[in-house]
Write an enzyme that holds these catalytic residues in place. Structure first.
Site, PDB file in Angstrom:
ATOM      1  N   ASP A   1     117.813  16.710 118.491  1.00 21.17           N
ATOM      2  CA  ASP A   1     118.628  17.607 119.311  1.00 21.17           C
ATOM      3  C   ASP A   1     117.784  18.474 120.211  1.00 21.17           C
ATOM      4  O   ASP A   1     116.613  18.705 119.949  1.00 21.17           O
ATOM      5  CB  ASP A   1     119.390  18.601 118.405  1.00 21.17           C
ATOM      6  CG  ASP A   1     120.534  17.954 117.683  1.00 21.17           C
ATOM      7  OD1 ASP A   1     121.022  16.940 118.158  1.00 21.17           O
ATOM      8  OD2 ASP A   1     120.920  18.502 116.633  1.00 21.17           O
TER       9      ASP A   1
ATOM     10  N   ARG B   1     126.255  21.530 110.234  1.00 28.20           N
ATOM     11  CA  ARG B   1     125.761  20.205 110.603  1.00 28.20           C
ATOM     12  C   ARG B   1     124.322  19.985 110.149  1.00 28.20           C
ATOM     13  O   ARG B   1     123.859  18.857 110.117  1.00 28.20           O
ATOM     14  CB  ARG B   1     125.909  19.970 112.109  1.00 28.20           C
ATOM     15  CG  ARG B   1     125.115  20.904 112.957  1.00 28.20           C
ATOM     16  CD  ARG B   1     125.464  20.753 114.432  1.00 28.20           C
ATOM     17  NE  ARG B   1     125.016  19.487 114.994  1.00 28.20           N
ATOM     18  CZ  ARG B   1     123.738  19.234 115.325  1.00 28.20           C
ATOM     19  NH1 ARG B   1     122.804  20.150 115.143  1.00 28.20           N
ATOM     20  NH2 ARG B   1     123.407  18.076 115.826  1.00 28.20           N
TER      21      ARG B   1
ATOM     22  N   PRO C   1     128.373  41.558 119.552  1.00 24.19           N
ATOM     23  CA  PRO C   1     127.513  41.413 120.736  1.00 24.19           C
ATOM     24  C   PRO C   1     126.243  42.256 120.631  1.00 24.19           C
ATOM     25  O   PRO C   1     125.308  42.051 121.406  1.00 24.19           O
ATOM     26  CB  PRO C   1     128.384  41.914 121.892  1.00 24.19           C
ATOM     27  CG  PRO C   1     129.740  42.091 121.362  1.00 24.19           C
ATOM     28  CD  PRO C   1     129.671  42.160 119.873  1.00 24.19           C
TER      29      PRO C   1
ATOM     30  N   GLU D   1     138.113  47.524 118.510  1.00 30.95           N
ATOM     31  CA  GLU D   1     136.877  48.022 119.124  1.00 30.95           C
ATOM     32  C   GLU D   1     135.671  47.815 118.231  1.00 30.95           C
ATOM     33  O   GLU D   1     134.532  47.978 118.653  1.00 30.95           O
ATOM     34  CB  GLU D   1     137.013  49.520 119.458  1.00 30.95           C
ATOM     35  CG  GLU D   1     137.833  49.798 120.682  1.00 30.95           C
ATOM     36  CD  GLU D   1     137.351  49.014 121.909  1.00 30.95           C
ATOM     37  OE1 GLU D   1     136.231  49.256 122.351  1.00 30.95           O
ATOM     38  OE2 GLU D   1     138.112  48.158 122.402  1.00 30.95           O
TER      39      GLU D   1
END
Ligand code: ADE
Length: 251
Positions: free
Chosen positions: A169, A154, A89, A116
């Site tokens: 897209d 993809r 993150p 963690e």
């Protein structure tokens, strides 16, 4: 493209990438995926890969040595150098331009953390970049790695059957959201397919789709419009969309 994944759950990555477009890309030899489990490189009867954090606090931290040996083995599986990407993150947000950049690489190594996190010294010594798939916390990097593998997989040449479908897209080309799509039946209790899409007039269809892309981006992600660099024609299309939207709201 070759992707090596360091993970305590290699079977999860294999299964996630076995289906759909990415599964087909593997079958076609466009992507070679291999999982590497740090536990296989851990020592002792318990094959320990984690330990308590110095300074106290909850959770466990992945240790340097099993990861270091595991990464060395993964590197050796192919002579081409590969950036090591840690999913976390704290990383750079994953966007379509970043996906395109990664998709053009011949090889990459993904590191999935658990617990963690990973001992900071390993990250400093071995990791080239850190990538986040969003501002939320997952219990491990595996889902994030699966997202990244799908997005770059993809885009491999030959992975999609319709060569155009990647260009159209959301986020591709112009950084706008995709327009709505419809298929049979053309009439339904929930509404009819917009007449223009059945008109056979390709210029009108392209114009309508562009306007829908602009309108949706304005409604749902106005932040993207600032970056999109709209032409004069785009601005006129969007203006018309907004006027119609406002008129509909007043009814
Ligand atoms: N690992 C845990 N949370 C993550 C996130 N949001 N993105 C990437 N890797 C993660």
């Amino acid at each position: 493209m070759r992707i090596d994944v360091l993970t305590l759950f290699p079977e999860f990555i294999a299964q996630a990438a076995a289906v759909g477009v990415v599964g087909r890309a593997q079958e076609r030899g466009l992507i070679a995926l291999q999982g590497w489990n740090p536990r296989d490189y851990a020592e002792g009867n318990y094959r320990r890969v984690d330990d308590r954090p110095f300074g106290g606090g909850p959770g466990m931290v992945m240790m340097i040595e099993p990861l270091r040996r595991c990464l060395a083995a993964a590197r050796q599986a192919d002579e081409r150098p590969a950036p090591v990407i840690y999913l976390s993150p704290q990383g750079q947000p994953l966007t379509q331009p970043l996906v395109r950049e990664l998709a053009a690489m011949p090889r990459m190594i993904l590191l999935c953390g658990r617990y963690e996190g990973v001992d900071e010294r390993f990250l400093e010594a071995e990791v080239d970049r850190e990538i986040s798939i969003g501002d939320y916390v997952l219990s491990g990097g595996e889902l994030a790695a699966a997202v990244l593998i799908d997005a770059v997989g993809r885009l491999q040449e030959g992975a999609l059957n319709d060569a155009d479908s990647a260009i159209q897209d959301s986020f591709e080309g112009d950084g706008l959201l995709d327009c709505p799509h419809y298929t049979h039946p053309s009439q339904h209790a929930w509404g009819d397919v917009p007449a223009v899409l059945k008109s056979g007039n390709h210029a009108e269809i392209a114009r309508w789709r562009r306007q829908q892309s602009l309108g949706r981006t304005w409604l749902r992600r106005p932040d993207l419009l600032d970056e999109a660099g709209l032409s004069r024609a785009d601005r006129a299309l969007l203006e018309a969309f907004r006027a119609e939207h406002a008129a509909r709201g007043q009814k």
